[in-house]
Design an enzyme around this catalytic site. Structure first.
Site, short mmCIF file in Angstrom:
data_model
loop_
_atom_site.label_atom_id
_atom_site.label_comp_id
_atom_site.label_asym_id
_atom_site.label_seq_id
_atom_site.Cartn_x
_atom_site.Cartn_y
_atom_site.Cartn_z
N LYS A 198 -17.88 62.38 -75.13
CA LYS A 198 -18.40 63.18 -74.02
C LYS A 198 -19.85 63.48 -74.37
O LYS A 198 -20.30 64.63 -74.39
CB LYS A 198 -17.54 64.45 -73.85
CG LYS A 198 -17.82 65.25 -72.59
CD LYS A 198 -17.39 64.57 -71.29
CE LYS A 198 -17.89 65.34 -70.09
NZ LYS A 198 -17.61 64.66 -68.80
N TYR A 245 -9.64 71.07 -83.18
CA TYR A 245 -8.33 71.44 -83.73
C TYR A 245 -8.46 72.24 -85.02
O TYR A 245 -7.63 73.09 -85.31
CB TYR A 245 -7.51 70.18 -84.03
CG TYR A 245 -6.59 69.74 -82.92
CD1 TYR A 245 -7.09 69.45 -81.66
CD2 TYR A 245 -5.22 69.58 -83.14
CE1 TYR A 245 -6.25 69.01 -80.65
CE2 TYR A 245 -4.38 69.15 -82.14
CZ TYR A 245 -4.90 68.86 -80.90
OH TYR A 245 -4.06 68.44 -79.91
N ASP A 271 -1.12 60.61 -74.69
CA ASP A 271 0.01 60.91 -73.79
C ASP A 271 -0.11 60.10 -72.51
O ASP A 271 0.88 59.58 -71.99
CB ASP A 271 0.05 62.41 -73.42
CG ASP A 271 0.95 63.22 -74.34
OD1 ASP A 271 1.13 62.82 -75.50
OD2 ASP A 271 1.46 64.28 -73.88
N ASP A 291 -13.72 61.35 -69.41
CA ASP A 291 -13.18 61.48 -68.04
C ASP A 291 -13.02 60.10 -67.42
O ASP A 291 -12.00 59.79 -66.78
CB ASP A 291 -14.06 62.41 -67.18
CG ASP A 291 -15.55 62.13 -67.27
OD1 ASP A 291 -15.97 61.31 -68.12
OD2 ASP A 291 -16.31 62.72 -66.49
N ASP A 319 -5.52 63.27 -78.32
CA ASP A 319 -4.25 63.92 -77.99
C ASP A 319 -3.93 63.68 -76.52
O ASP A 319 -2.82 63.27 -76.16
CB ASP A 319 -4.37 65.43 -78.26
CG ASP A 319 -3.11 66.19 -77.88
OD1 ASP A 319 -2.02 65.71 -78.21
OD2 ASP A 319 -3.24 67.26 -77.24
C1 IPM Z 1 0.64 65.43 -80.84
C2 IPM Z 1 1.08 66.82 -80.47
C3 IPM Z 1 0.46 67.81 -81.45
C4 IPM Z 1 -1.05 67.72 -81.29
C5 IPM Z 1 0.95 69.26 -81.32
C6 IPM Z 1 2.45 69.36 -81.44
C7 IPM Z 1 0.28 70.17 -82.30
O1 IPM Z 1 0.76 67.09 -79.14
O2 IPM Z 1 0.94 64.99 -81.97
O3 IPM Z 1 0.01 64.77 -80.02
O4 IPM Z 1 -1.64 68.38 -80.42
O5 IPM Z 1 -1.66 66.97 -82.04
MG MG Z 2 -0.06 65.42 -78.09
#
Ligand code: IPM
Ligand code: MG
Length: 362
Positions: A190, A135, A250, A222, A246
């Site tokens: 990884k 990042y 999710d 993975d 990240d």
């Molecule tokens: C998160 C989001 C952010 C990230 C984006 C909006 C930059 O997806 O906080 O998970 O990738 O960290």
């Molecule tokens: Mg995210």
């Protein structure tokens, strides 16, 4: 105590408004100051993270953040896109430790796409390193390839990197968090392919020796993605780098029924923190009053616990949320047959009511 309130874009303004009403219902003494961030700040000041907003965030004890982003900014040069605001805040405030708890509330077991028995009682904590990795690694950019499969062709590149102190400090955060839970840490890497993550794994192993009471295991990313949907309850604390975190957070959010339920805290070394829902600005439903404010309300609870030293107030918010779920109230994202569909505002009202009722009855 001062809270910088940065609602941002899309549903950000609607959900932060509800979190603020919940905070006010607690009768604590704190000061709030609101500022623009993301696309909203770009429209008003030509930059997603104006100096004044950054200054306010730096000076506050905590930042309550909504969400940023809208497809209409996708064509802007990268440095002006709304996402740069959250990345800039993380970097400038040194918010390296991101806590993303994925808890499946008993009332929401049916909202998950997984079988109820797989997720009932789920309580995992993803700790994502937030200021390093690919990042932020330099160099990055576009250039003409000098080697690779197509020398002379146009190419783009980013740099994945971690320094020893960066890995050490996030590892300590994970082991210390695990001590307050079931004392298990899974470090996700990884290492079979990437030098950066072999280094990560070696350092986490070293730091782990200082925590003999915590069980440490390692998993490739993975496989971790697969295990999260196969047997998510096997995890306790998961620690990983910025990009894997990240993605996996999710995935973990969805186990709980909806990403609309998942709060997060991002802390620096002096426990100053930024608190935001793990979801985005959802421009498709913005302004409709149907977004789920619970992730932001729960983020406010994390703020009280981690940065403002008000654990009882945090407990009150969390029990109020459980109470409204038990009452059968659901925003569209977590609605299922037999429950009552409510909008953003009504959900906020219900949480406020649960809190005030508790105050009266003690
Ligand atoms: C998160 C989001 C952010 C990230 C984006 C909006 C930059 O997806 O906080 O998970 O990738 O960290
Ligand atoms: Mg995210």
């Amino acid at each position: 105590m001062k809270i910088a309130v940065l609602p941002g874009d899309g549903i950000g303004t609607e959900i932060v408004a509800e979190a603020l009403r919940v905070l006010e219902a607690l009768d604590l003494s704190f000061e709030t100051e609101t500022a623009l961030v993301g696309g909203a700040a770009y429209e008003a000041h030509g930059h997603p993270l104006p100096e004044s907003t950054l200054k306010l965030a730096k000076e506050a004890d905590a930042v309550l953040f909504g969400a940023v982003g809208d497809w209409k900014y996708d064509k802007l040069e990268r440095s002006l896109r709304p996402e740069q605001a959250i990345l800039g805040l993380r970097k400038n405030l040194g918010l390296f430790a991101n806590f993303r708890p994925a808890i499946c509330y008993e009332q929401l077991v049916d909202a998950s796409s997984l079988k109820p028995e797989l997720i009932a009682g789920l309580d995992i904590l993803i700790i994502r390193e937030l200021t390093g990795d690919i990042y932020f690694g330099q160099p990055r950019g576009r250039r003409t390839a000098v080697d690779g499969h197509f020398p002379g062709a146009e190419e783009a590149f980013d740099t994945m990197r971690y320094s020893r102190p960066e890995v050490e400090r996030i590892a300590h955060v994970a082991f210390q968090a695990a001590r307050k839970r079931s004392k298990r840490v899974t470090s996700v890497d990884k290492a079979n392919v990437l030098e950066t993550f072999q280094f990560w794994k070696d350092i986490v192993t070293e730091v782990g020796k200082e925590y003999p009471d915590v069980e440490l295991d390692h998993m490739y990313v993975d496989n971790a993605a697969m295990q999260l949907v196969k047997a998510p309850k096997k995890f306790d604390v998961v620690v990983t780098g910025n990009m894997f975190g990240d993605i996996l957070s999710d995935e973990a959010a969805m186990l709980t029924g909806s990403i609309g339920m998942l709060p997060s805290a991002s802390l620096n070394s002096s426990n100053q923190g930024l608190y935001e829902p793990s979801h985005g600005s959802a421009p498709d439903i913005a302004g409709k009053g149907i977004a789920n404010p619970l992730a932001t309300i729960l983020s406010a609870a994390m703020m009280l616990r981690f940065s403002l030293n008000q654990p009882e107030a945090a407990d009150r918010i969390e029990s109020a949320v459980k109470h409204v779920l038990a009452q059968g109230l659901r925003t569209a994202d977590i609605w299922s047959a037999g429950t009552t569909k409510v909008g953003t505002r009504e959900m906020g009202d219900a949480v406020v009511a649960a809190i005030t009722k508790k105050t009266i009855t003690g």
